[in-house]
Motif scaffolding. Structure first.
Motif, PDB file in Angstrom:
ATOM      1  N   ALA A 195       0.831  -1.212   0.000  1.00  0.00           N
ATOM      2  CA  ALA A 195       0.000   0.000   0.000  1.00  0.00           C
ATOM      3  C   ALA A 195       0.864   1.259   0.000  1.00  0.00           C
ATOM      4  CB  ALA A 195      -0.903  -0.012   1.232  1.00  0.00           C
ATOM      5  N   GLY A 196       1.930   1.275   0.835  1.00  0.00           N
ATOM      6  CA  GLY A 196       2.785   2.469   0.957  1.00  0.00           C
ATOM      7  C   GLY A 196       3.626   2.666  -0.295  1.00  0.00           C
TER       8      GLY A 196
ATOM      9  N   PRO B 116      -4.011  -0.597  -2.653  1.00  0.00           N
ATOM     10  CA  PRO B 116      -4.306   0.311  -1.551  1.00  0.00           C
ATOM     11  C   PRO B 116      -4.938  -0.322  -0.320  1.00  0.00           C
ATOM     12  CG  PRO B 116      -5.600   0.900  -3.517  1.00  0.00           C
ATOM     13  CD  PRO B 116      -4.808  -0.325  -3.850  1.00  0.00           C
TER      14      PRO B 116
ATOM     15  N   TYR C 114      -5.520  -3.827   0.854  1.00  0.00           N
ATOM     16  CA  TYR C 114      -5.606  -5.272   0.619  1.00  0.00           C
ATOM     17  C   TYR C 114      -6.197  -6.034   1.791  1.00  0.00           C
ATOM     18  CZ  TYR C 114      -0.938  -4.837   2.694  1.00  0.00           C
ATOM     19  OH  TYR C 114       0.115  -4.511   3.486  1.00  0.00           O
TER      20      TYR C 114
ATOM     21  N   VAL D   2      -3.532  -5.794   9.301  1.00  0.00           N
ATOM     22  CA  VAL D   2      -2.553  -4.886   9.920  1.00  0.00           C
ATOM     23  C   VAL D   2      -3.079  -4.387  11.265  1.00  0.00           C
ATOM     24  CG1 VAL D   2      -1.150  -2.822   9.591  1.00  0.00           C
ATOM     25  CG2 VAL D   2      -1.757  -4.225   7.615  1.00  0.00           C
TER      26      VAL D   2
ATOM     27  N   VAL E 123      -3.637   7.846  15.056  1.00  0.00           N
ATOM     28  CA  VAL E 123      -3.146   8.887  14.149  1.00  0.00           C
ATOM     29  C   VAL E 123      -3.302   8.364  12.726  1.00  0.00           C
ATOM     30  CG1 VAL E 123      -1.188  10.361  13.537  1.00  0.00           C
ATOM     31  CG2 VAL E 123      -1.524   9.653  15.919  1.00  0.00           C
ATOM     32  N   GLY E 124      -4.305   8.881  12.025  1.00  0.00           N
ATOM     33  CA  GLY E 124      -4.605   8.407  10.669  1.00  0.00           C
ATOM     34  C   GLY E 124      -5.757   7.427  10.704  1.00  0.00           C
ATOM     35  N   THR E 125      -6.911   7.873  10.193  1.00  0.00           N
ATOM     36  CA  THR E 125      -8.104   7.002  10.218  1.00  0.00           C
ATOM     37  C   THR E 125      -8.511   6.608   8.795  1.00  0.00           C
ATOM     38  OG1 THR E 125      -9.424   9.004  10.342  1.00  0.00           O
ATOM     39  CG2 THR E 125      -9.051   7.824  12.417  1.00  0.00           C
ATOM     40  N   GLY E 126      -7.518   6.145   8.017  1.00  0.00           N
ATOM     41  CA  GLY E 126      -7.824   5.556   6.710  1.00  0.00           C
ATOM     42  C   GLY E 126      -8.318   4.141   6.960  1.00  0.00           C
TER      43      GLY E 126
ATOM     44  N   GLY F 115      -6.408   2.430  10.137  1.00  0.00           N
ATOM     45  CA  GLY F 115      -6.720   3.162  11.377  1.00  0.00           C
ATOM     46  C   GLY F 115      -8.160   2.957  11.793  1.00  0.00           C
TER      47      GLY F 115
ATOM     48  N   ASP G 142      -6.726  13.181  12.066  1.00  0.00           N
ATOM     49  CA  ASP G 142      -6.506  12.947  10.642  1.00  0.00           C
ATOM     50  C   ASP G 142      -6.908  14.229   9.928  1.00  0.00           C
ATOM     51  OD1 ASP G 142      -6.734  12.123   7.885  1.00  0.00           O
ATOM     52  OD2 ASP G 142      -6.893  10.044   8.563  1.00  0.00           O
TER      53      ASP G 142
ATOM     54  N   PRO H 290       0.370   7.691   6.556  1.00  0.00           N
ATOM     55  CA  PRO H 290       1.484   7.354   5.654  1.00  0.00           C
ATOM     56  C   PRO H 290       2.742   8.141   6.012  1.00  0.00           C
ATOM     57  CG  PRO H 290      -0.060   8.834   4.557  1.00  0.00           C
ATOM     58  CD  PRO H 290      -0.652   8.520   5.900  1.00  0.00           C
TER      59      PRO H 290
ATOM     60  N   ILE I 130       5.060  10.625   4.788  1.00  0.00           N
ATOM     61  CA  ILE I 130       5.182  11.673   3.774  1.00  0.00           C
ATOM     62  C   ILE I 130       5.968  12.806   4.438  1.00  0.00           C
ATOM     63  CG2 ILE I 130       3.159  11.192   2.280  1.00  0.00           C
ATOM     64  CD1 ILE I 130       1.463  12.885   4.144  1.00  0.00           C
TER      65      ILE I 130
ATOM     66  N   THR J 269       4.857  14.015   7.863  1.00  0.00           N
ATOM     67  CA  THR J 269       4.728  13.044   8.962  1.00  0.00           C
ATOM     68  C   THR J 269       6.086  12.432   9.366  1.00  0.00           C
ATOM     69  OG1 THR J 269       4.255  11.198   7.476  1.00  0.00           O
ATOM     70  CG2 THR J 269       2.347  12.410   8.343  1.00  0.00           C
TER      71      THR J 269
ATOM     72  N   THR K 214       2.778   0.458  13.353  1.00  0.00           N
ATOM     73  CA  THR K 214       2.740  -0.583  12.305  1.00  0.00           C
ATOM     74  C   THR K 214       2.687   0.082  10.934  1.00  0.00           C
ATOM     75  OG1 THR K 214       0.330  -0.647  12.453  1.00  0.00           O
ATOM     76  CG2 THR K 214       1.526  -2.308  13.736  1.00  0.00           C
TER      77      THR K 214
ATOM     78  N   VAL L 109       7.753  -1.701  12.345  1.00  0.00           N
ATOM     79  CA  VAL L 109       8.533  -1.013  11.309  1.00  0.00           C
ATOM     80  C   VAL L 109       9.609  -0.198  12.008  1.00  0.00           C
ATOM     81  CG1 VAL L 109       6.748  -0.903   9.520  1.00  0.00           C
ATOM     82  CG2 VAL L 109       6.732   0.795  11.338  1.00  0.00           C
TER      83      VAL L 109
HETATM   84  P1  NAD Z   1      -4.906   4.993   4.001  1.00  0.00           P
HETATM   85  O1  NAD Z   1      -4.394   5.800   2.867  1.00  0.00           O
HETATM   86  O2  NAD Z   1      -6.219   4.291   3.889  1.00  0.00           O
HETATM   87  O3  NAD Z   1      -4.997   5.925   5.315  1.00  0.00           O
HETATM   88  C1  NAD Z   1      -3.999   6.815   5.705  1.00  0.00           C
HETATM   89  C2  NAD Z   1      -4.687   7.921   6.479  1.00  0.00           C
HETATM   90  O4  NAD Z   1      -3.671   8.770   7.020  1.00  0.00           O
HETATM   91  C3  NAD Z   1      -5.597   8.812   5.594  1.00  0.00           C
HETATM   92  O5  NAD Z   1      -6.875   8.899   6.156  1.00  0.00           O
HETATM   93  C4  NAD Z   1      -4.879  10.149   5.583  1.00  0.00           C
HETATM   94  O6  NAD Z   1      -5.781  11.254   5.536  1.00  0.00           O
HETATM   95  C5  NAD Z   1      -4.175  10.092   6.922  1.00  0.00           C
HETATM   96  N1  NAD Z   1      -3.113  11.091   7.045  1.00  0.00           N
HETATM   97  C6  NAD Z   1      -2.398  11.703   6.069  1.00  0.00           C
HETATM   98  N2  NAD Z   1      -1.558  12.603   6.620  1.00  0.00           N
HETATM   99  C7  NAD Z   1      -1.761  12.558   7.956  1.00  0.00           C
HETATM  100  C8  NAD Z   1      -1.204  13.256   9.064  1.00  0.00           C
HETATM  101  N3  NAD Z   1      -0.285  14.210   8.890  1.00  0.00           N
HETATM  102  N4  NAD Z   1      -1.633  12.955  10.294  1.00  0.00           N
HETATM  103  C9  NAD Z   1      -2.595  12.006  10.494  1.00  0.00           C
HETATM  104  N5  NAD Z   1      -3.174  11.311   9.485  1.00  0.00           N
HETATM  105  C10 NAD Z   1      -2.745  11.585   8.236  1.00  0.00           C
HETATM  106  O7  NAD Z   1      -3.743   4.000   4.372  1.00  0.00           O
HETATM  107  P2  NAD Z   1      -3.881   2.607   5.144  1.00  0.00           P
HETATM  108  O8  NAD Z   1      -4.177   1.521   4.161  1.00  0.00           O
HETATM  109  O9  NAD Z   1      -4.743   2.783   6.321  1.00  0.00           O
HETATM  110  O10 NAD Z   1      -2.352   2.399   5.592  1.00  0.00           O
HETATM  111  C11 NAD Z   1      -1.737   3.236   6.558  1.00  0.00           C
HETATM  112  C12 NAD Z   1      -0.250   3.009   6.506  1.00  0.00           C
HETATM  113  O11 NAD Z   1       0.019   1.678   6.996  1.00  0.00           O
HETATM  114  C13 NAD Z   1       0.310   3.002   5.074  1.00  0.00           C
HETATM  115  O12 NAD Z   1       0.735   4.287   4.727  1.00  0.00           O
HETATM  116  C14 NAD Z   1       1.462   2.037   5.131  1.00  0.00           C
HETATM  117  O13 NAD Z   1       2.659   2.808   5.259  1.00  0.00           O
HETATM  118  C15 NAD Z   1       1.225   1.240   6.413  1.00  0.00           C
HETATM  119  N6  NAD Z   1       1.107  -0.204   6.189  1.00  0.00           N
HETATM  120  C16 NAD Z   1       1.924  -1.030   6.897  1.00  0.00           C
HETATM  121  C17 NAD Z   1       1.833  -2.406   6.744  1.00  0.00           C
HETATM  122  C18 NAD Z   1       2.702  -3.367   7.532  1.00  0.00           C
HETATM  123  O14 NAD Z   1       2.823  -4.549   7.168  1.00  0.00           O
HETATM  124  N7  NAD Z   1       3.318  -2.951   8.629  1.00  0.00           N
HETATM  125  C19 NAD Z   1       0.913  -2.933   5.831  1.00  0.00           C
HETATM  126  C20 NAD Z   1       0.100  -2.058   5.121  1.00  0.00           C
HETATM  127  C21 NAD Z   1       0.201  -0.683   5.308  1.00  0.00           C
END
Ligand code: NAD
Length: 329
Positions: free
Chosen positions: A76-77, A97, A99, A104, A149-152, A155, A173, A204, A206, A209, A230, A257
């Motif tokens: 996804a990242g 995006p 999966y 997780v 932190v982050g409710t995608g 989260g 978020d 994420p 970026i 962050t 994570t 991580v």
């Molecule tokens: P997603 O894109 O659905 O959600 C990410 C959320 O973070 C979004 O709602 C976005 O608005 C928010 N965000 C952006 N900038 C932010 C900030 N400054 N502060 C707070 N929130 C902020 O992504 P997801 O599928 O939920 O995945 C999240 C992260 O988990 C991915 O970016 C990836 O790096 C990581 N991930 C790790 C594993 C693992 O095996 N450890 C597996 C999958 C994903």
């Protein structure tokens, strides 16, 4: 489509082959894609990458010269890809995006439960015929405040599980998610640091962050806070968190991580000397649990990743790549 798959492990081969359509020919390479290994890319239309491939501008320029038109991420990242360079070289980048957000989220919860009840220490004690309890005391998760932190997608799944535990769930978020508002409350980030007993990172990596958790933000947290990451290692300033652990400001740390994980995670290095002193220091704390980027590693997630990666590659070859799965600058 001829596709060079980098960073291949036996489970990648198994799942990717099972979902590979006839129109796609896969060639597997064990090393990660980076500036040293990019010369291996010859006569292919696409490369398939994972989280620790280092797809820099130099790599992308060499991929373009080798005729590559697509970078298909099987994750996804996308923080490890120079998207600007890809755009300049007309290389399309796609990812998987969503999966398996529960996979997780459940791992984040596993880290919380392990740290809180000292399962990792109890396991070792019992194997040593030691059934003493001193030092293993936990706390009740029920009723505690959990900051997300982050409710995608991940989260949100995590927040739902913690709601089920009877926690008060708060989140930050910049893009608020309606579904989260049924579970908890959005608060400013400062308030989240101050109020949370447990903080879990799901945003994420970026530029804004990078090192979101640092010496200043740690100071704002509750004494003895539990931190869970994570998402991506670069969200935490590891040296600052070590200082926080040394003075018990940080009470528990669960990491899947690590900011310098490339070259370390996913490999069996048990016969080698660990040369990363920061990582070595982390491993000395009894209240730190590190897993090697395995939060995604479930049967369901591997099947979904392989299926969507193959669908992306096939759709690209037909000029029909889904916008949601396409990563743009
Ligand atoms: P997603 O894109 O659905 O959600 C990410 C959320 O973070 C979004 O709602 C976005 O608005 C928010 N965000 C952006 N900038 C932010 C900030 N400054 N502060 C707070 N929130 C902020 O992504 P997801 O599928 O939920 O995945 C999240 C992260 O988990 C991915 O970016 C990836 O790096 C990581 N991930 C790790 C594993 C693992 O095996 N450890 C597996 C999958 C994903």
């Amino acid at each position: 489509m001829r596709v060079a798959v980098f960073g291949t492990k036996p489970y990648d081969k198994e799942y990717l082959r099972a979902h590979c359509p006839e129109s796609v020919k896969l060639t597997f390479f064990a090393p990660s894609l980076n500036e040293d290994t990019v010369p291996m890319v010859k006569k292919v239309d696409a490369v398939c990458c994972f989280v620790n491939d280092s797809v820099t501008r130099k790599v992308i320029q060499k991929l373009a010269k080798a005729g590559v038109k697509l970078i298909a991420l099987r994750c996804a990242g996308f923080n490890n890809i120079d998207l600007e360079a890809a755009k300049q070289e007309n290389i399309v980048v796609c990812r998987v995006p969503e999966y398996s957000p529960h996979t997780v989220a459940e791992h984040a919860v596993a880290l919380i439960m392990d740290l809180n009840r000292n399962i990792h220490r109890a396991f070792n004690r019992v194997r040593e015929n030691d059934y003493s309890l001193q030092g293993l005391q936990g706390f009740e998760i029920h009723g505690k405040t959990v900051g997300v932190v982050g409710t995608g997608s991940i989260g949100l799944a995590f927040a739902g599980i913690m709601q089920g535990f009877g926690c008060e769930v708060i989140a930050y978020d910049p893009n608020e998610n309606k579904a989260f508002k049924k579970i908890g409350q959005y608060v400013p980030l400062e308030e989240l640091w101050e109020r949370s007993d447990i903080i879990s990172l799901h945003c994420p990596l970026i530029p804004p962050t990078y090192h979101l958790v640092n010496a200043d933000t740690i100071l704002k947290m509750k004494d003895g806070v539990m931190l869970i990451n994570t998402s991506r290692g670069g969200l935490i300033d590891t040296k600052a968190v070590i200082e926080g652990l040394k003075v018990s400001k940080v009470g528990y740390l669960g990491l899947d991580v690590y900011e310098e994980e490339a070259g370390l995670f996913f490999e069996d290095l048990s016969n080698r000397i660990l040369t990363d002193d920061v990582f070595a220091r982390l491993l000395t704390f009894p209240n730190v649990v590190v897993t090697g980027h395995q939060a995604f590693f479930s049967k369901e997630a591997l099947a979904n990743i392989a299926r969507v990666t193959m669908e992306n590659i096939e759709a690209f070859s037909k000029g029909k790549l889904n916008r949601v799965n396409t990563v743009t600058v």
